[in-house]
Design an enzyme around this catalytic site. Sequence first.
Site, PDB file in Angstrom:
ATOM      1  N   HIS A 209       0.807  -1.223   0.000  1.00  0.00           N
ATOM      2  CA  HIS A 209       0.000   0.000   0.000  1.00  0.00           C
ATOM      3  C   HIS A 209       0.841   1.274   0.000  1.00  0.00           C
ATOM      4  O   HIS A 209       0.309   2.370  -0.181  1.00  0.00           O
ATOM      5  CB  HIS A 209      -1.012  -0.006   1.152  1.00  0.00           C
ATOM      6  CG  HIS A 209      -0.437   0.152   2.517  1.00  0.00           C
ATOM      7  ND1 HIS A 209      -0.151  -0.920   3.337  1.00  0.00           N
ATOM      8  CD2 HIS A 209      -0.103   1.243   3.225  1.00  0.00           C
ATOM      9  CE1 HIS A 209       0.320  -0.475   4.493  1.00  0.00           C
ATOM     10  NE2 HIS A 209       0.358   0.844   4.451  1.00  0.00           N
ATOM     11  N   ASP A 239       0.205  -7.686   1.467  1.00  0.00           N
ATOM     12  CA  ASP A 239       0.552  -6.273   1.615  1.00  0.00           C
ATOM     13  C   ASP A 239       2.071  -6.071   1.591  1.00  0.00           C
ATOM     14  O   ASP A 239       2.635  -5.366   2.424  1.00  0.00           O
ATOM     15  CB  ASP A 239      -0.035  -5.680   2.898  1.00  0.00           C
ATOM     16  CG  ASP A 239       0.051  -4.154   2.913  1.00  0.00           C
ATOM     17  OD1 ASP A 239       0.176  -3.557   1.836  1.00  0.00           O
ATOM     18  OD2 ASP A 239       0.001  -3.561   4.011  1.00  0.00           O
ATOM     19  N   SER A 317       5.035   2.606   7.615  1.00  0.00           N
ATOM     20  CA  SER A 317       4.637   1.447   6.818  1.00  0.00           C
ATOM     21  C   SER A 317       5.756   0.997   5.891  1.00  0.00           C
ATOM     22  O   SER A 317       6.310   1.790   5.130  1.00  0.00           O
ATOM     23  CB  SER A 317       3.413   1.781   5.976  1.00  0.00           C
ATOM     24  OG  SER A 317       2.254   1.739   6.748  1.00  0.00           O
TER      25      SER A 317
END
Length: 472
Positions: A209, A239, A317
Site C-alpha cells: 500500500h 501487503d 509502513s
Amino acid sequence: MSDNPFASPNADASRPQGGAGVSSDDTEVIPTQGGSPAPTPAAQQAAPATSPAAPAAPAQPAPAQPVPPVDETAPYTPPLTPASDGTMSTAQPPYDGTGYGAPAPVAPPKEKKGRVGAGAVAGIAAGALLLGLGGGVAGAWAFDEFGSPSASLAMTTGQSVDRPEGSVAAVAAAVMPSVVSIESTMQGGAATGSGFVIQDDGYILTNNHVVDGAQDITVVFSDGSEHSAELIGATADYDLAVIKVDITGLTPLTFADSDEVVVGDATIAVGSPLGLEGTVTTGIVSSMHRPVTAGDTQSQAYIDALQTDAAINPGNSGGPLLNANGEVIGVNSAIATLSGASSETGSIGLGFAIPSNQAQRTAEQLIENGVATYPVIGVQLDGRYTGEGVQVVDSDAGVVADGPADQAGIEPGDVITAIDGRPITQSDELIVAIRAKDAGDEVVLTVQDGDSERDVTVTLGSSNEVTYEETP
C-alpha cells in the site's frame, strides 16, 4: 511528505480515499471502541474518490464522515436482505479457509470501520489505504518546520557512535544506512513510506500500500541521496512489495526467524513517520499471532501479525521491526486507533508487523516471479455458523474436489476447531494461520463431526492451483 493517519497540525488531509477507515496516510488504521472490541465490518468494494490537489499552505483536515458498521471479514452468507444497521449479508462472496472468492458488487462505502479482537485472540480489520496528496503535504510541513531529521544522525554528520554493542544507539547506527524513505507519486498526490534493503544489488522491501498505484517511486537513503526505483512485484494478499534501485554494494538487513520470537522480546522500529526520516522507536513484542485483515474485498490482506508497543505512525509502513540484535523480525504495516479518533491521531501503542518469515518468503517470490501466491486448504466457510470453531459450508461446494482438504478427508459440514493445536474461534484466525505457512507445508486441523473429534493432517496447496465453485 507523510503517509499516516496522524497528519501534522495544520496539514491538509485531503487525498484519494480508498476503502475502510481511510486516512491520509499509507499506514493501515484499525479503529477500536474505547478499549472494547468494535464491530467487524462486512466485505464491501471500496471505490477511491480522488481529492483535488492540496494547496501549498497547510490547512486543517476535513473530518471523516461516519458510516454504519459493515462486516468486512464475514465469510460466505447466502443471499438475504441487507440489515437496517448497514451490515450487508446479501451476496457475500464465498471464500476458502485462506481467502475470498470473487466479490459480489455492492455499493462502496465512504469509510469502513474495523474491529480489534473478540477476546484475547481477536481478529483485526482495516481498510486498504491509498496514498495521496494529504500525506505529501504533511511531510512537507514537517520538513519546513524541522528540517530533515536525518541531518542530525551520526551517519550524515560523520560523528562517531561509541555505544555498547547491542544498545539501541549501536543498532540504530548499524541499520540506518539500510533503511530508506520511499516517496510515491500517483495521480492526485504523493506521500511517503518506509522500506529497507534486502539485497546488496538494490532490492528493497516495503508494503504494497506504500507503492500501490504509484507512477513514480523515489528512494531516499540516510545520507540524503535520492534514486529512482522500479516496481519489481507486489501482492495485496500479503501487503508486500519489492522495488529496486540501480545501485550495487548496499548493505542488506538480516532476517531473523520470526518463529523464535516470544512475547516480551525487545523491538526497535525504524522508518519515516510523517516524513520524518530516520526515526527510531523502541518497545517490546506485546503479543503474537494477531489476525489482522486489511483492505477491501478486491485486495484483502491477511496477516498473522506480531503486535508491538513501539511507536508506529503513518509513514512507518514498510519499515523494519528489529530485535535487539538489529535483525528484522517484521515489516511494520498497521496500527490501531481509538474508535472515533480523527485521521490526525497517532500511535496508541498497538502496532502490527508482518512476521519476517512470511515477508522473506514473499519477497523471494516477488523477485523471482513478480507475483506471489499463498497457501490454501481448499474449503469455503459458512458465515452463518455461530458455534465452536468455524464450519465448512455443508454442500458440495464447501470442499474443493481433489483439493488439499478433500484429499485429507475433510467433508462438507465439518467444524474446524484448531490448527496445530491453536484454538480457532473465527474464520480470519484460520485464514491468517494458514497464510503464515508455505505451500507444501503440513498443518494439523482438529475437526469435529457431530460428537466425534479427529485430527487431520493437510498438505497445503497453492492459490494458483485451487479453483472454488460458486456457492448457492
